[in-house]
Design a protein around this motif. Structure first.
Motif, PDB file in Angstrom:
ATOM      1  N   GLY A  16      46.089  -6.433 -18.728  1.00 51.56           N
ATOM      2  CA  GLY A  16      45.359  -7.222 -17.746  1.00 51.56           C
ATOM      3  C   GLY A  16      44.325  -6.486 -16.938  1.00 51.56           C
ATOM      4  N   GLY A  42      51.091 -13.627 -24.224  1.00 53.01           N
ATOM      5  CA  GLY A  42      52.204 -13.538 -23.297  1.00 53.01           C
ATOM      6  C   GLY A  42      53.403 -14.295 -23.822  1.00 53.01           C
ATOM      7  N   SER A  73      44.789 -11.355 -18.646  1.00 48.09           N
ATOM      8  CA  SER A  73      45.789 -11.793 -19.621  1.00 48.09           C
ATOM      9  C   SER A  73      45.823 -10.935 -20.875  1.00 48.09           C
ATOM     10  N   GLN A 168      39.453  -9.704 -17.100  1.00 51.03           N
ATOM     11  CA  GLN A 168      38.887 -11.013 -17.413  1.00 51.03           C
ATOM     12  C   GLN A 168      37.362 -11.015 -17.540  1.00 51.03           C
TER      13      GLN A 168
END
Length: 317
Positions: A16, A42, A73, A168
């Motif tokens: 992440g 995940g 993520s 991200q």
């Protein structure tokens, strides 16, 4: 030149985020190649144990032992340090091969996310069978999507002063670029911000359209082989790439117009440097022969990439 391997495992991934403080797992020389395996998904995105899909042991171990940070993520393998690479130089990443490592991929729709954040109020995840021999993914309604795998994230470390950052948005150090042109046979150039460069990758995609509008591609695990070259004869502010046929400049910004300005200015600089023609002539050439494409619109900072065929870069006699 030497060949190395780095596999995804609880002690070789960061989940992440990107950070200049991360310690490299291997150190290689400029010119060496590294084969890197990655995982994706995940726990809520992974097939159940009773499904027909194989879930790698490494992914289950990472779920059990690694915690995501900073809202990103992506499970990223690395970093890899390149001996002698210095801040201010450029890391040339030759993408030698990319192979599927899963027999499945997933795609998710998340409320409040994607290009239409208010149109789909329910979370949905689907698992897509991937056929390695035919290189297609089969959708639940019967459509077959040709697989053209690439890594959504290839990055060097951000500057130390930036601290740890979510994976991200894409940035000047690369990251979540999500450019579907970066397949095997392409070369990516990344500006180096810390000594050693500290390359990481992940966010494997089996197939993606320009835009990645629902925020996911066919997300899957990939194995890539990269050849690294520290370039002291180049300077870059933003990532760029070359395919066998095209040069590609890229811009990232929360506003698509801002992305256009960044990527187009860099293409004009590139054309002038390689051909010797004026900025005005390079601007005209872009209007006549370059293609501006929307890379993605879902990562906070959006992306535009400008593509120009290499035949236009012959130096004027």
């Amino acid at each position: 030149m030497a060949e190395h391997r780095l596999d995804a495992a609880p002690d070789t991934v960061h989940w992440g985020y990107l950070d200049a403080a991360l310690k490299p797992h291997i150190m290689v020389d400029s010119g060496d190649s590294v084969t890197i395996s990655t995982v994706s998904g995940g726990p809520q995105l992974t097939p159940t144990p009773d499904s027909c899909f194989h879930v790698p042991d490494a992914l289950r171990a990472i779920h059990a032992r690694v915690q995501p940070k900073l809202g990103g993520s992506h499970i990223l393998t690395g970093p890899v340090a390149i001996r002698g690479a210095k801040a201010g130089q450029v890391l040339e990443v030759r993408i030698k091969s990319i192979e599927l490592s899963y027999d499945w991929g997933y795609n998710a729709i998340r409320p409040q996310s994607g290009a239409l954040p208010h149109d789909f109020p329910e979370f949905r995840v689907i698992h897509i069978p991937l056929d390695r021999e035919r290189m297609v993914g089969t959708m639940s309604w019967g459509a077959e999507i040709p697989l053209k795998p690439f890594f959504g994230i290839m990055a060097v470390a951000p500057p130390k002063a930036w601290g740890p950052l979510s994976s991200q948005p894409p940035r000047k150090n690369g990251g979540n670029i999500d450019n579907k042109e970066l397949v095997a046979g392409t070369t990516l150039y990344l500006p180096i911000h810390v000594d050693g460069a500290l390359f990481s990758c992940g966010d494997g995609h089996g197939a993606q359209g320009d835009g990645e509008v629902c925020i996911n591609a066919i997300e899957t695990g990939l194995i890539g082989t990269f050849e690294f070259h520290a370039r002291d004869d180049m300077t870059l502010e933003w990532p760029m790439a070359e395919t066998p046929t095209h040069v590609i400049t890229m811009g990232f910004d929360p506003d698509l117009d801002g992305c256009v300005v960044i990527a187009l200015r860099d293409m004009i600089k590139l054309i002038s440097a390689r051909t010797g023609i004026s900025r005005e002539d390079a601007y005209t050439l872009c209007s006549l022969a370059a293609d501006l494409r929307v890379t993605q619109v879902v990562n906070g900072s959006k992306g535009i990439h400008v593509m120009l065929e290499k035949k236009y870069l012959r130096r004027r006699q």
